[in-house]
Design a protein around this motif. Structure first.
Motif, PDB file in Angstrom:
ATOM      1  N   ALA A   1      37.979  37.311  35.975  1.00  0.00           N
ATOM      2  CA  ALA A   1      39.258  36.670  35.661  1.00  0.00           C
ATOM      3  C   ALA A   1      40.314  37.703  35.296  1.00  0.00           C
ATOM      4  N   VAL A   2      39.939  38.721  34.531  1.00  0.00           N
ATOM      5  CA  VAL A   2      40.891  39.782  34.188  1.00  0.00           C
ATOM      6  C   VAL A   2      41.330  40.524  35.449  1.00  0.00           C
ATOM      7  N   LEU A   3      40.385  40.782  36.341  1.00  0.00           N
ATOM      8  CA  LEU A   3      40.706  41.480  37.585  1.00  0.00           C
ATOM      9  C   LEU A   3      41.651  40.649  38.447  1.00  0.00           C
ATOM     10  N   SER A   4      41.360  39.360  38.593  1.00  0.00           N
ATOM     11  CA  SER A   4      42.230  38.519  39.417  1.00  0.00           C
ATOM     12  C   SER A   4      43.574  38.286  38.741  1.00  0.00           C
ATOM     13  N   SER A   5      43.616  38.275  37.402  1.00  0.00           N
ATOM     14  CA  SER A   5      44.884  38.172  36.695  1.00  0.00           C
ATOM     15  C   SER A   5      45.762  39.389  36.986  1.00  0.00           C
ATOM     16  N   PHE A   6      45.142  40.568  37.002  1.00  0.00           N
ATOM     17  CA  PHE A   6      45.870  41.787  37.356  1.00  0.00           C
ATOM     18  C   PHE A   6      46.413  41.698  38.776  1.00  0.00           C
ATOM     19  N   GLY A   7      45.569  41.279  39.719  1.00  0.00           N
ATOM     20  CA  GLY A   7      46.011  41.172  41.106  1.00  0.00           C
ATOM     21  C   GLY A   7      47.086  40.124  41.288  1.00  0.00           C
ATOM     22  N   ASN A   8      46.939  38.993  40.612  1.00  0.00           N
ATOM     23  CA  ASN A   8      47.933  37.927  40.724  1.00  0.00           C
ATOM     24  C   ASN A   8      49.264  38.368  40.135  1.00  0.00           C
ATOM     25  N   GLY A   9      49.223  39.106  39.017  1.00  0.00           N
ATOM     26  CA  GLY A   9      50.450  39.636  38.448  1.00  0.00           C
ATOM     27  C   GLY A   9      51.113  40.635  39.389  1.00  0.00           C
ATOM     28  N   TRP A  10      50.304  41.492  39.998  1.00  0.00           N
ATOM     29  CA  TRP A  10      50.796  42.487  40.958  1.00  0.00           C
ATOM     30  C   TRP A  10      51.543  41.802  42.100  1.00  0.00           C
ATOM     31  N   VAL A  11      50.929  40.782  42.679  1.00  0.00           N
ATOM     32  CA  VAL A  11      51.466  40.164  43.889  1.00  0.00           C
ATOM     33  C   VAL A  11      52.491  39.078  43.580  1.00  0.00           C
ATOM     34  N   THR A  12      52.081  38.094  42.770  1.00  0.00           N
ATOM     35  CA  THR A  12      52.897  36.900  42.593  1.00  0.00           C
ATOM     36  C   THR A  12      54.073  37.121  41.646  1.00  0.00           C
ATOM     37  N   PHE A  13      53.854  37.851  40.566  1.00  0.00           N
ATOM     38  CA  PHE A  13      54.922  38.040  39.596  1.00  0.00           C
ATOM     39  C   PHE A  13      55.648  39.376  39.759  1.00  0.00           C
TER      40      PHE A  13
ATOM     41  N   GLY B   1      48.558  42.821  49.688  1.00  0.00           N
ATOM     42  CA  GLY B   1      47.605  41.762  49.981  1.00  0.00           C
ATOM     43  C   GLY B   1      46.172  42.205  49.769  1.00  0.00           C
ATOM     44  N   GLY B   2      45.892  43.476  50.067  1.00  0.00           N
ATOM     45  CA  GLY B   2      44.549  44.002  49.887  1.00  0.00           C
ATOM     46  C   GLY B   2      44.097  43.991  48.440  1.00  0.00           C
ATOM     47  N   VAL B   3      45.044  44.136  47.512  1.00  0.00           N
ATOM     48  CA  VAL B   3      44.704  44.088  46.091  1.00  0.00           C
ATOM     49  C   VAL B   3      44.072  42.744  45.745  1.00  0.00           C
ATOM     50  N   LEU B   4      44.663  41.644  46.243  1.00  0.00           N
ATOM     51  CA  LEU B   4      44.108  40.330  45.965  1.00  0.00           C
ATOM     52  C   LEU B   4      42.767  40.125  46.656  1.00  0.00           C
ATOM     53  N   LEU B   5      42.600  40.659  47.843  1.00  0.00           N
ATOM     54  CA  LEU B   5      41.316  40.529  48.530  1.00  0.00           C
ATOM     55  C   LEU B   5      40.203  41.231  47.740  1.00  0.00           C
ATOM     56  N   LEU B   6      40.524  42.350  47.128  1.00  0.00           N
ATOM     57  CA  LEU B   6      39.539  43.042  46.298  1.00  0.00           C
ATOM     58  C   LEU B   6      39.155  42.199  45.083  1.00  0.00           C
ATOM     59  N   THR B   7      40.126  41.508  44.501  1.00  0.00           N
ATOM     60  CA  THR B   7      39.801  40.663  43.351  1.00  0.00           C
ATOM     61  C   THR B   7      38.945  39.470  43.770  1.00  0.00           C
ATOM     62  N   ALA B   8      39.111  39.023  45.016  1.00  0.00           N
ATOM     63  CA  ALA B   8      38.245  37.944  45.515  1.00  0.00           C
ATOM     64  C   ALA B   8      36.797  38.404  45.576  1.00  0.00           C
ATOM     65  N   VAL B   9      36.589  39.670  45.939  1.00  0.00           N
ATOM     66  CA  VAL B   9      35.238  40.223  45.949  1.00  0.00           C
ATOM     67  C   VAL B   9      34.649  40.207  44.537  1.00  0.00           C
ATOM     68  N   GLY B  10      35.506  40.506  43.559  1.00  0.00           N
ATOM     69  CA  GLY B  10      35.046  40.456  42.175  1.00  0.00           C
ATOM     70  C   GLY B  10      34.529  39.075  41.793  1.00  0.00           C
ATOM     71  N   TRP B  11      35.190  38.029  42.259  1.00  0.00           N
ATOM     72  CA  TRP B  11      34.731  36.671  41.960  1.00  0.00           C
ATOM     73  C   TRP B  11      33.487  36.301  42.754  1.00  0.00           C
TER      74      TRP B  11
END
Length: 408
Positions: A228-240, A387-397
């Protein structure tokens, strides 16, 4: 079948989401979220323009915007500690009042440095009420409806953030200082609503046994929290981050469109987001968090990468809408997953602060990295990396446990 310690639960078995109305306290939080987002939307369009009235350039005006996020990041650990000491409701209302006072002060700023200080203080108050709000929702939301509550909260913020710039643009006609006063008034109303209407019955445990706050070390040991922390970082990077800072530049520089095109791109992103939010929270409660999180991260990541390949406006808008849809899938499930980790009736101020810090860090770093890549290699590679940042966070999940508990 024997379950691992991570997947066992003694007090929160998985049940089917109920169709009953949301508790009254949750509705109070939704009303406050709408007012907060509405008020923020009032000042967002006029803030850079207001900064330039003090005879500063574009860079200095941008610093006024970024100081808010920077102070949120710096003050997040202290906000988490305050929650553990004074409780979520007190920190929530105090944070709202700090932002209200600092925003009103911005309206009366006499020079650039006063504006910078006042806006920075607002960032400190903002992270206080943001983290406290997450803690309150965890305590107030029934475990079987966490996804639905997270989706409703996100929807309230979305509606307010869409209406805010419209109202703010109208108020700006009366002077650039007026939206700041209107935002301060909205925050005061939100603080009053929470202080007077929140019953507090859902913020305490149902039994008399005291429960210690969740330690950060305990949360980090959970694979779901790490994901969740990893995807929060990626979501902040991309979406916000990149969505707000880099997409407008791409629209003008590459598509050679008018500046208002970026506003339309943000609008269609919001439409896609709203469509997903109509059902993503309920599905996260019924199916689990990962079945919504992983597709949401992948869809948002791929759509963001495609934006850098678009050469005309229809495809640009289509990719933006799909990215918004993916973001609407992952948002409620991600917040509900953190709530699952902490559990109901337990304080998790520091745990929530780190989760929020990850998003703020991504929002600060993302636009800088994307800008550097765009300057050197072009916007295509910049959005591909984004976009690749978010794909990496998907691997984390994929490697993490499912945080929604299974029925015994």
């Amino acid at each position: 079948m024997t379950q691992s310690p991570e997947s066992q639960s003694l007090d929160e078995p998985r049940v089917q989401p109920e169709k009953e109305p949301l508790p009254r306290d949750i509705k109070v939080m939704l009303a406050a979220a709408f007012l907060i987002a509405l008020g923020f939307g009032l000042v967002a369009p006029v803030l850079p323009q207001f900064a330039t009235t003090f005879d500063v350039g574009a860079t200095a005006a941008a610093v006024i915007v970024s100081i808010f996020a920077f102070m949120r990041l710096v003050f997040a650990p202290a906000g988490g500690s305050l929650i553990g000491r004074f409780g979520e409701p007190n920190v929530y209302v105090t944070g709202l009042l700090i932002v209200a006072v600092s925003t009103a002060a911005c309206a009366f700023a006499q020079d650039y440095w006063q504006l910078l200080i006042f806006r920075g203080l607002g960032g400190a108050g903002s992270v206080m009420f943001t983290v406290a709000a997450m803690g309150l929702l965890i305590r107030l939301a029934p475990p079987e409806r966490r996804g639905r509550v997270s989706g409703a909260y996100a929807s309230a913020f979305l509606i307010g953030s869409v209406l805010g710039p419209v109202v703010g643009g109208l108020l700006a006609g009366f002077g650039l200082r007026v939206p700041f006063l209107a935002y301060a008034a909205a925050l005061l109303i939100a603080a009053t609503v929470v202080r007077t209407m929140l019953s507090g019955s859902g913020t305490a445990r149902q039994d008399d046994a005291p429960t210690a706050p969740m330690a950060l070390k305990e949360a980090i040991a959970d694979s779901a929290y790490r994901a969740a922390v990893l995807s929060s970082f990626g979501n902040g990077w991309v979406t916000f981050g990149v969505r707000m800072a880099t997409i407008p530049l791409f629209a003008v520089a590459v598509l050679q469109s008018q500046p208002e095109t970026a506003a339309w791109a943000l609008a269609v992103f919001a439409v896609g987001n709203a469509v997903a939010l109509t059902f993503s929270g309920r599905l996260a409660d019924a199916w689990g968090r990962k079945p919504l999180l992983i597709p949401g991260l992948v869809i948002t990541g791929v759509a963001t990468g495609v934006i850098g390949l678009t050469a005309d406006l229809p495809w640009f808008f289509a990719a933006s809408a799909v990215a918004g849809f993916g973001s609407g899938l992952l948002g409620p499930a991600q917040q509900a997953a953190v709530a699952d980790v902490i559990g109901r009736g337990r304080s998790g101020g520091k745990v929530l602060a780190v989760f929020q810090m990850a998003a703020d860090t991504g929002a600060i770093i993302g636009p800088v990295v994307a800008g550097l890549i765009a300057d050197r290699f072009g916007y295509g590679p910049a959005f591909a990396v984004t976009g690749g940042v978010l794909l990496l966070t998907a691997v984390g999940w994929l490697l993490a446990r499912e945080p929604l508990k299974r029925q015994n």
